[in-house]
Design a protein around this motif. Sequence first.
Motif, PDB file in Angstrom:
ATOM      1  N   LYS A  20    -112.690 -57.120 -58.003  1.00 13.61           N
ATOM      2  CA  LYS A  20    -113.516 -57.495 -59.119  1.00 13.61           C
ATOM      3  C   LYS A  20    -113.733 -56.169 -60.034  1.00 13.61           C
ATOM      4  O   LYS A  20    -113.840 -56.362 -61.199  1.00 13.61           O
ATOM      5  N   ILE A  21    -114.108 -55.272 -59.283  1.00 18.17           N
ATOM      6  CA  ILE A  21    -114.383 -54.031 -59.941  1.00 18.17           C
ATOM      7  C   ILE A  21    -113.261 -53.460 -60.849  1.00 18.17           C
ATOM      8  O   ILE A  21    -113.276 -52.983 -62.093  1.00 18.17           O
ATOM      9  N   VAL A  22    -112.091 -53.286 -60.208  1.00 22.37           N
ATOM     10  CA  VAL A  22    -110.991 -52.797 -60.788  1.00 22.37           C
ATOM     11  C   VAL A  22    -110.262 -53.571 -61.629  1.00 22.37           C
ATOM     12  O   VAL A  22    -109.912 -53.386 -62.959  1.00 22.37           O
ATOM     13  N   ASN A  23    -110.026 -54.781 -61.683  1.00 20.08           N
ATOM     14  CA  ASN A  23    -109.348 -55.803 -62.279  1.00 20.08           C
ATOM     15  C   ASN A  23    -110.169 -56.823 -63.213  1.00 20.08           C
ATOM     16  O   ASN A  23    -109.558 -57.499 -63.901  1.00 20.08           O
ATOM     17  N   ALA A  31    -112.387 -56.723 -73.125  1.00 30.04           N
ATOM     18  CA  ALA A  31    -111.431 -57.320 -73.877  1.00 30.04           C
ATOM     19  C   ALA A  31    -110.737 -58.028 -72.706  1.00 30.04           C
ATOM     20  O   ALA A  31    -111.366 -57.994 -71.681  1.00 30.04           O
ATOM     21  N   LYS A  32    -109.881 -58.754 -73.138  1.00 31.28           N
ATOM     22  CA  LYS A  32    -109.192 -59.466 -71.872  1.00 31.28           C
ATOM     23  C   LYS A  32    -108.115 -58.430 -71.247  1.00 31.28           C
ATOM     24  O   LYS A  32    -106.837 -58.816 -71.004  1.00 31.28           O
ATOM     25  N   LYS A  81    -109.981 -51.265 -65.177  1.00 29.55           N
ATOM     26  CA  LYS A  81    -109.573 -50.048 -64.898  1.00 29.55           C
ATOM     27  C   LYS A  81    -108.983 -49.542 -66.290  1.00 29.55           C
ATOM     28  O   LYS A  81    -108.803 -48.156 -66.352  1.00 29.55           O
ATOM     29  N   TYR A  82    -108.871 -50.371 -67.161  1.00 27.41           N
ATOM     30  CA  TYR A  82    -108.361 -49.837 -68.701  1.00 27.41           C
ATOM     31  C   TYR A  82    -109.416 -49.973 -69.524  1.00 27.41           C
ATOM     32  O   TYR A  82    -109.621 -48.944 -70.444  1.00 27.41           O
ATOM     33  N   SER A  83    -110.344 -50.928 -69.734  1.00 23.69           N
ATOM     34  CA  SER A  83    -111.601 -51.134 -70.594  1.00 23.69           C
ATOM     35  C   SER A  83    -112.536 -50.088 -70.168  1.00 23.69           C
ATOM     36  O   SER A  83    -113.352 -49.639 -71.036  1.00 23.69           O
ATOM     37  N   TRP A  84    -113.025 -49.818 -69.049  1.00 25.61           N
ATOM     38  CA  TRP A  84    -114.102 -48.716 -68.895  1.00 25.61           C
ATOM     39  C   TRP A  84    -113.584 -47.414 -69.285  1.00 25.61           C
ATOM     40  O   TRP A  84    -114.557 -47.004 -69.945  1.00 25.61           O
ATOM     41  N   PRO A  85    -112.601 -46.759 -69.069  1.00 28.45           N
ATOM     42  CA  PRO A  85    -112.305 -45.385 -69.801  1.00 28.45           C
ATOM     43  C   PRO A  85    -112.385 -45.399 -71.493  1.00 28.45           C
ATOM     44  O   PRO A  85    -112.925 -44.635 -71.759  1.00 28.45           O
ATOM     45  N   ALA A  87    -122.623 -59.774 -73.943  1.00 24.05           N
ATOM     46  CA  ALA A  87    -121.132 -60.091 -74.331  1.00 24.05           C
ATOM     47  C   ALA A  87    -120.676 -59.230 -75.428  1.00 24.05           C
ATOM     48  O   ALA A  87    -121.472 -59.023 -76.503  1.00 24.05           O
ATOM     49  N   PHE A  88    -119.639 -58.628 -75.497  1.00 20.61           N
ATOM     50  CA  PHE A  88    -119.130 -57.878 -76.823  1.00 20.61           C
ATOM     51  C   PHE A  88    -118.277 -58.915 -77.512  1.00 20.61           C
ATOM     52  O   PHE A  88    -117.669 -59.663 -77.162  1.00 20.61           O
TER      53      PHE A  88
END
Length: 142
Positions: free
Chosen positions: A73-76, A81-82, A86-90, A141-142
């Motif tokens: 849940k944390i990582v994926n 965004a959809k 692991k991609y959106s946090w950085p 929500a963004f």
Amino acid sequence: MYKELEKFTVKGHFTFTQDDSLEEVCNASESGSGIFLVYAAGEDSKELIMVASTGTVQNDGTLKSKNGGLKDKIVNGHQFAKTGRKYSWPAQMKIENIDRLEVLWFETFNANEKWIPTSVEGQVLQNFLDENGKLPRWNVAF
């Protein structure tokens, strides 16, 4: 930390920077369900920016959870965004100029604990709302 979280014995934490691999630094349970809190941390500050949970308690009292537990849940989990965190946090950390994230996780539903993850999440969010008059900024929500 919020007092409703002190009772949970299966817990952990990790720190994440833009240069880290979230999959590598995340030490959250791969089989457990519960909640996680995300803090934006700088040299002199720390702000709760998100609270989330995973796992659904069924009518018969059993837990329905996805494979990978809290870690997955944390990582994926999708955010901003959809795409997985692991991609959106950085990317979001760069936009907001956040040095590092501190993540605390708690198993709320396991063999020894029977607290509904979304209920515990709601309690923490309610306390935050009472104290701050708003929800953590990444819970919007963004």
